[in-house]
Structures are given as C-alpha cells and as structure tokens.
Write a protein that holds these residues in place. Structure first.
Motif, short mmCIF file in Angstrom:
data_model
loop_
_atom_site.label_atom_id
_atom_site.label_comp_id
_atom_site.label_asym_id
_atom_site.label_seq_id
_atom_site.Cartn_x
_atom_site.Cartn_y
_atom_site.Cartn_z
N LEU A 187 -7.54 -4.41 0.72
CA LEU A 187 -8.73 -3.72 1.21
C LEU A 187 -8.96 -4.00 2.69
CD1 LEU A 187 -11.25 -1.99 0.69
CD2 LEU A 187 -12.44 -4.09 -0.02
N VAL A 199 -4.29 -0.41 -10.02
CA VAL A 199 -4.54 -0.37 -8.58
C VAL A 199 -6.03 -0.53 -8.28
CG1 VAL A 199 -4.39 1.10 -6.52
CG2 VAL A 199 -2.48 0.98 -8.12
N ALA A 200 -6.88 -0.03 -9.16
CA ALA A 200 -8.33 -0.07 -8.93
C ALA A 200 -9.04 -0.72 -10.10
CB ALA A 200 -8.87 1.35 -8.71
N ASN A 223 -15.82 -7.05 -3.59
CA ASN A 223 -14.47 -6.78 -4.10
C ASN A 223 -13.82 -8.06 -4.61
OD1 ASN A 223 -12.46 -4.13 -3.56
ND2 ASN A 223 -11.41 -6.05 -4.06
N PHE A 282 -7.60 7.11 -3.51
CA PHE A 282 -7.09 5.81 -3.08
C PHE A 282 -7.43 5.56 -1.61
CE2 PHE A 282 -3.44 3.30 -1.38
CZ PHE A 282 -3.70 2.11 -2.04
N GLN A 295 -12.61 -8.66 -8.55
CA GLN A 295 -11.25 -9.01 -8.99
C GLN A 295 -11.22 -10.38 -9.65
OE1 GLN A 295 -9.70 -8.79 -4.76
NE2 GLN A 295 -8.43 -10.49 -5.46
N TYR A 325 2.31 1.82 -3.40
CA TYR A 325 1.34 2.44 -4.30
C TYR A 325 1.27 3.94 -4.08
CZ TYR A 325 -0.57 -2.12 -5.77
OH TYR A 325 -0.74 -3.37 -6.31
N LEU A 382 -10.82 -2.15 -5.13
CA LEU A 382 -9.37 -2.28 -5.04
C LEU A 382 -8.93 -3.52 -5.81
CD1 LEU A 382 -7.31 -0.45 -3.68
CD2 LEU A 382 -7.25 -2.01 -1.75
N ASN A 383 -7.71 -3.52 -6.32
CA ASN A 383 -7.26 -4.65 -7.13
C ASN A 383 -7.06 -5.93 -6.32
OD1 ASN A 383 -4.95 -3.97 -5.72
ND2 ASN A 383 -3.60 -3.89 -7.50
N LEU A 440 -11.19 4.64 -0.83
CA LEU A 440 -11.82 3.44 -1.41
C LEU A 440 -12.54 2.58 -0.36
CD1 LEU A 440 -9.30 2.25 -4.15
CD2 LEU A 440 -11.59 3.17 -4.47
N ILE A 453 0.83 -1.21 0.00
CA ILE A 453 0.00 0.00 0.00
C ILE A 453 0.87 1.25 0.00
CG2 ILE A 453 -1.65 1.33 1.39
CD1 ILE A 453 -2.75 -1.46 2.32
#
Length: 440
Positions: free
Chosen positions: A318, A285-286, A345, A245, A349, A224, A312-313, A248, A221
């Motif tokens: 998260l 990232v997202a 989430n 970011f 993904q 990023y 979030l990726n 989120l 994190i």
C-alpha cells in the motif's frame, strides 16, 4: 530462512494427522513454497517436489491419470528426489495450474498412507470453481498471510526478552518499559514501509535501501496485475478488477475509507462490480471489512455485504502504491501527516492473520467504530485506530460502550502512546496489535 508461525501448523499436522493431506493457500509471494520447502528439509529425509507451473509435462501427466497408482507413478516420474516410504514428503506446488490433483489427492492418501502430501497454490479462491470435488475429510488446510508484526520483529533480530516484555505488558495492562517502547515504535514505523512480504523484508533488512525495497514491492504489484489479466473471466472483468485494485490507496484515503462504487466510473453499479471486489478477496489480494447494523454478538447476523472497506493484503504494498513521498515522510518521522489509512490497513491484516473476522460499525446517532471483532465465547470488542495525538477523542466508542444492549464491556484504542488503562477503554501502543488473539 525467516521464522514463520505457520511452521507450527505444519508440525502439528505432521504429528496429529490421520489420512489427510495438507493444503496451504494464500496470496502470491507470502512465502508458502519457502516455508514448505524448509519444513520438508527439516522433518524428512526426502522431499519430492513438483511445480505444476514450471513443469507443464508433469501437469499433463497428472491430468491424464485415472487411478491412484497411475497418479503416484506420474509424480514419481517427475519428482526431483527419491520416494522412500515413511521418509518422504510429497510437495505439490502451484496446484492452481493443475486443479484436478486436489480432487485426486483422496486416492493418494488412501492408497499410499506411508507418504505425507502437502499441496500449495495461489489464487485458489478464484480457481476453486474448476475443482470438481474437494475431498472432505482427506484434506486439512490453512491460509498463509504476509509476515505479521511479531514475525517482522523476529526477522529484524529483536531479542525474545524484548518481545516478552510487550506480551507481559499487554496481559498485565501496564506500561511497556520505555526503552522497549521506543524500539518497538521505531520498528512499527519501519513495518509501515516494508510490510510483510518476505522478499521485500529480506532486501530491506539486508540493504536498508528504500529503492531496492520499492523495486521488489513493485514487482509483486505488477505480478498481481498480470494475474488479473490471466485469471479473470474476460477482458472486461479484468479491466474492472485492475481498476478496483489501482483505486485501493485513494479509496482508503477517504474520510470514511469505505470503497465507493461510483469511483469506478459514471454509471457504475454494485450489482455489476461485485464480482470484481470478490475476485480480489478470493485471490487473497484484498481484505474486506464489512459493515454491521449493530455491534452485537453474533456480528455475522447483522452484516451488510454491500457496505465494506477494502484493505490491501500488505501495508508495504500500500505505501509503495502511494509513492515515494510517503516513504520519505515515514523515514523522517513527520507527525503532521494523517497516516490513518496505513495504520488501519496494518490492523486489518494483523486481525486477519490472527484468525479474526473483522467488521466495522457506523450509525448516524453514534458515529463510526473502525473495527468490531468477536471472540469464540461471544465477547465483542470495538477497536479504534488513531495515528495522531488526539487519540482520547473517541465519542463513537464511548457512546457504543454505554449502550447495554450491545453487550460490550471494554474497548481498545490503538495509538502512538504507551499503555494507559481507563474505566472502560484500554489505550494501547499501535504495535501492540500483535498481541490481539482470537481465542483470548
């Protein structure tokens, strides 16, 4: 070495390529360099790797070249292995630091067809604007994601016959063996904690230490956030991107999970903030899930680009951003807490990793469908994600399925249940998201 499905893509490329290099992109820390390194060691006698971040001298040498021979000579000079025709993989890593090499790779594969070339980098969606000309026809590519749930099960040592039982139950629409169902449900809850970033996954499986897991996730994190400061166009843009970011988790915790531009501050407007959202998407990232006016094929035709959910990726990142209390609650299997954001989430993904473009649908008369996806032959499937016990309450899906003009035959509800088949809705255990395939 974690087993990754992306290895099959590299092996297929090696067997079927003509004069094409391969470009592997994806967010930081998803395992690109590790995968390509293993591919090189397994399939070639020699692997010449250059990391353009670790070696600024190599970057300067490549930037200064004007011909294919000069470029190959520069690569040879900074390679860590011998370059032998027919036996060598040339691996050019962190190419976002040396974007000219993407333009020049065309001349390499034409002039030196006896070598294989693989390029990799992060933030390519952000940095691609600096590339003068992408060599169409000379560069294959694919995007790599964090470990999906099935890959996590492989890493956790789940036997193949257990995974096969889940696959067969999905295809036959029957209940999963109860012992297998309990095991997979427990693994799914672990996956909510760990996510699919390889380094945190390895640490958790080796140590079963939440603090160690969180330390690795916080490091990602923080990286990023550093990338945002380094690669954003301006200090003002960087500040806005970091704000998006950081927001989120709280935005996903809202009832409709749609990102509200007003959360960025007083006077915030979409036309001023859109670049920040797109930056996070382009950096990997997202994950955006856009709204559609109608859940009807083709979904792209009714997409509204300024209404979206932003996931979030990686679900592990998260839960890390949500704090240790969430981790403790997951470990204690508390059932009185709404984990809807985490569950959605994971599904977002997983769908991205399996090749789907995801959308959602919301209509005042019908309600909201969490996800709407389409398959190559024009079939559209609505998906609802339920983290609680009331998973058979889905008025929006029932209404949408009843509208003939939408052309949707069946829907899927992912929940904490074993497989149940209704007249028009399949109730599937949430871990069975791993079986949703784009080409089925």
């Amino acid at each position: 070495m974690l087993k990754r499905k992306a290895m099959q893509k590299l092996e297929f490329w090696k067997s079927h390529k003509g004069k094409q290099a391969m470009l592997v992109d994806g967010a930081r820390q998803v395992g690109k360099s590790t995968l390509i390194g293993e591919f090189g060691r397994t399939h070639y006698r020699h692997m010449a790797r250059i990391d353009f971040i670790d070696s600024p001298q190599a970057r300067a040498a490549v930037d200064a070249t004007n011909t294919a021979d000069d470029l190959f000579l520069a690569i040879s000079a900074y390679s860590n292995d011998e370059l032998v025709p027919g036996e060598t993989l040339v691996f050019l890593d962190e190419i976002q630091a040396c974007s000219d090499v993407v333009t020049k790779v065309k001349f390499l594969v034409e002039r030196y067809p006896e070598y294989d070339f693989v390029l990799s980098g992060s933030l390519l969606g952000v940095e691609i604007t600096s590339i003068e000309s992408v060599p169409v026809g000379y560069l294959d590519s694919f995007t790599m994601y964090p470990l999906d749930f099935e890959e996590y099960c492989w890493a956790a040592g789940v036997p193949s016959n257990v995974i096969e039982e889940v696959r067969n139950a999905y295809q036959e629409r029957r209940a999963v063996n109860e012992a297998v169902h309990r095991r997979m449900t427990d693994l799914f809850h672990d996956y909510l904690l760990t996510g699919g970033m390889p380094d945190p996954v390895n640490v958790f499986l080796e140590q079963h230490n939440i603090q160690a897991l969180r330390n690795r996730q916080r490091a990602i994190i923080n990286r990023y956030r550093e990338d945002i400061s380094k690669y954003a166009d301006s200090v003002t843009q960087a500040r806005m991107i970091r704000r998006i970011f950081d927001l989120l988790p709280s935005e996903l915790n809202q009832q409709n999970k749609r990102f509200r531009v007003t959360s960025l501050g007083k006077g915030a407007r979409m036309d001023r903030s859109e670049d920040g959202f797109l930056w996070l998407v382009d950096a990997g990232v997202a994950l955006p899930v856009y709204n559609v006016d109608e859940p009807r094929y083709p979904l792209m035709m009714s997409m509204k680009s300024r209404l979206f959910k932003l996931f979030l990726n990686d679900v592990g990142l998260l839960t890390c951003m949500c704090g240790m209390d969430v981790a403790r609650d997951l470990l204690n299997d508390r059932t009185d807490i709404n984990y809807g954001a985490l569950y959605e989430n994971v599904v977002a993904q997983e769908l991205a990793a399996h090749g789907f473009s995801s959308y959602y649908f919301k209509n005042n008369a019908i309600g909201e469908l969490d996800f709407v996806v389409e398959h190559p032959r024009g079939r559209v499937t609505p998906i609802e994600v339920k983290s609680g016990k009331s998973y058979k309450r889905h008025s929006a899906m029932s209404k949408a399925l009843s509208i003939a003009n939408y052309g949707m035959d069946r829907g899927i509800v992912l929940a904490e249940t074993n497989v149940q088949v209704g007249d028009s809705i399949d109730y599937l255990p949430v871990y069975m998201m791993s079986q949703l395939q784009y080409d089925e």
